[in-house]
Design an enzyme around this catalytic site. Structure first.
Site, mmCIF file in Angstrom:
data_model
loop_
_atom_site.group_PDB
_atom_site.id
_atom_site.type_symbol
_atom_site.label_atom_id
_atom_site.label_comp_id
_atom_site.label_asym_id
_atom_site.label_seq_id
_atom_site.Cartn_x
_atom_site.Cartn_y
_atom_site.Cartn_z
ATOM 1 C CB CYS A 176 -0.919 -0.004 1.224
ATOM 2 S SG CYS A 176 -1.943 1.491 1.364
ATOM 3 C CG ASP A 203 -26.217 -14.745 -5.459
ATOM 4 O OD1 ASP A 203 -26.398 -14.875 -6.689
ATOM 5 O OD2 ASP A 203 -25.866 -13.670 -4.940
#
Length: 434
Positions: free
Chosen positions: A215, A343
């Site tokens: 990061c 799903d």
């Protein structure tokens, strides 16, 4: 136990359910005196468990495992009951146990594992697990109760760094890229820094969101690796050759994800003090777990069964199939039962458009949601003339037997895979169901 195998085609959970009726603490008692290694995570649990089990067995140790893949609380109890011996005097007993992510907390209430390893975390069965952070928290809830367990974690998984746990922690990962790629795919699961929410950058990506991440905003980055793949020698449709910590290893299963599985198994094995030569032999002679690149012979056809259950794993399976330069056929089985996840919208995140093999002559589609899969493939650009819709297993078997090619890759969700294997068992094509 024997009766449950006959009645329930395997008896993988039923004995555990009965045992719990008599003693709520039965697991602690039947697992007594075992050195326990727990394997959890989204993808690769069964194969990694098989690799670790095989290596320990080849090292001459007494070892048990839940090789049927029954990884819920009752299934794990059943595994220990099945192997229980009264007045057992053996001191060195190992149990290599695959455990469902949401069930780690139940197991660690009764067992203090020597090692807990986590393979990765991807979106999977969102109706049951939730998003990736919810899955991670379910696992950590179980780990917090066993601070003496050594953690062996995938360092390329950005969710696993800086966990702030007292446990001794070792990391494995890739120190070399497979291909020169620094761009996250659109369907990557953990794109943003878990501390400051800025988007990760990568020195390289192995697949999905795994790789050498960092990061730029807060400085969080991949931890130092204790065990690492430092050279990719060859990748093919029949296996991979690579170096781990400067020594060569061969596995007879294809795919980057199986190199990760081998690396995890290597890390556990070295932590247990097993020699490199034993690990090398175990990897190259490994027998596939059921439904994990298992090959079934149906007359002159070779069916390679591959379990798929989420975009990350499906993409890796397709990438690996692309390594096969022969004429092939595909069979795709999609179910939406509870164990698959209700799903099935995730199939739209699978990169079917990137399937590079140009020699696919037949595509067979089956399962409860076969029409959803058919539409997805049509949108991906596959020609309708090569499709066969198979609304039952007899139709699927007939179409397999009349395929143009001898090699058929069958990719199936969990209950579709187990259901079709039971069908093939009844037909005599598979001898061992579990």
């Amino acid at each position: 136990m024997y009766l449950s195998k006959i009645l329930y085609k395997g008896g993988t959970n039923f004995p555990g359910k009965i045992a719990l009726k008599f003693d709520k603490n039965i697991l602690k008692k039947v697992a007594h005196n075992y050195t326990v290694i727990l394997i959890t995570g989204t993808n690769g649990k069964t194969t990694t468990t098989n690799m670790i089990y095989t290596t320990i067995k080849n090292n001459g140790e007494f070892v048990i495992t839940n090789d049927t893949g029954a990884n819920l609380f009752t299934g794990i109890i059943t595994c220990f009951i099945k192997n229980y011996i009264f007045f057992d005097k053996r001191n060195n007993k190992y149990a290599v146990i695959e455990v469902d992510e949401a069930n780690v907390k139940y197991i660690t209430q009764h067992i203090n594992p020597k090692i807990i390893t986590i393979t990765n975390i991807f979106r999977d069965q969102l109706d049951r697990y939730g998003e990736v952070y919810s899955t991670l928290n379910k696992i950590l809830e179980g780990i917090k109760g066993v601070p003496d367990s050594t953690l062996i974690l995938n360092g390329d998984e950005s969710l696993f760094g800086n966990l702030n746990l007292p446990n001794k922690t070792l990391y494995y990962g890739f120190s070399t890229p497979i291909v020169e790629n620094k761009e996250l795919p659109i369907n990557a699961d953990a794109k943003f820094c878990k501390f400051c929410k800025h988007e990760y950058k990568y020195n390289f990506i192995t697949y999905n969101h795994l790789g050498d991440f960092y990061c730029e905003n807060c400085g969080y980055k991949r931890p130092s690796l204790n065990y690492y793949v430092d050279k990719i020698i060859s990748l093919s449709s029949i296996g991979s050759v690579f170096n781990i910590n400067n020594k060569e290893y061969l596995i007879n299963q294809f795919g980057t994800y199986n190199i990760y599985n081998a690396l995890c198994a290597f890390s556990v094995s070295k932590t247990l003090g097993i020699k490199d030569s034993v690990i090398q032999y175990s990897f190259r002679s490994l027998h596939s777990s059921f439904g994990r690149q298992e090959v079934v012979k149906i007359k002159d056809k070779n069916i390679k069964i591959i379990l798929v259950k989420n975009p990350a794993g499906f993409d890796e399976a397709l990438n690996s199939i692309s390594l096969d330069k022969r004429d092939i056929s595909l069979a795709l089985l999609l179910n939406d039962n509870y164990a698959d996840g209700k799903d099935i919208s995730w199939i739209w995140d699978v990169d079917f458009e990137n399937l590079k093999n140009p020699k696919i002559n037949d595509i067979l589609v089956s399962g409860i949601r076969m029409y959803d899969m058919g539409i997805r493939l049509k949108v991906a650009g596959f020609e309708q003339k090569i499709f066969s819709i198979c609304d039952n297993y007899d139709s699927l078997l007939t179409n397999i037997q009349t395929c143009n090619n001898s090699t058929i890759y069958l990719l199936a969700t969990y209950t579709a895979m187990t259901g079709f294997r039971k069908f093939l068992n009844n037909k005599g094509y598979i001898r061992k169901l579990w």
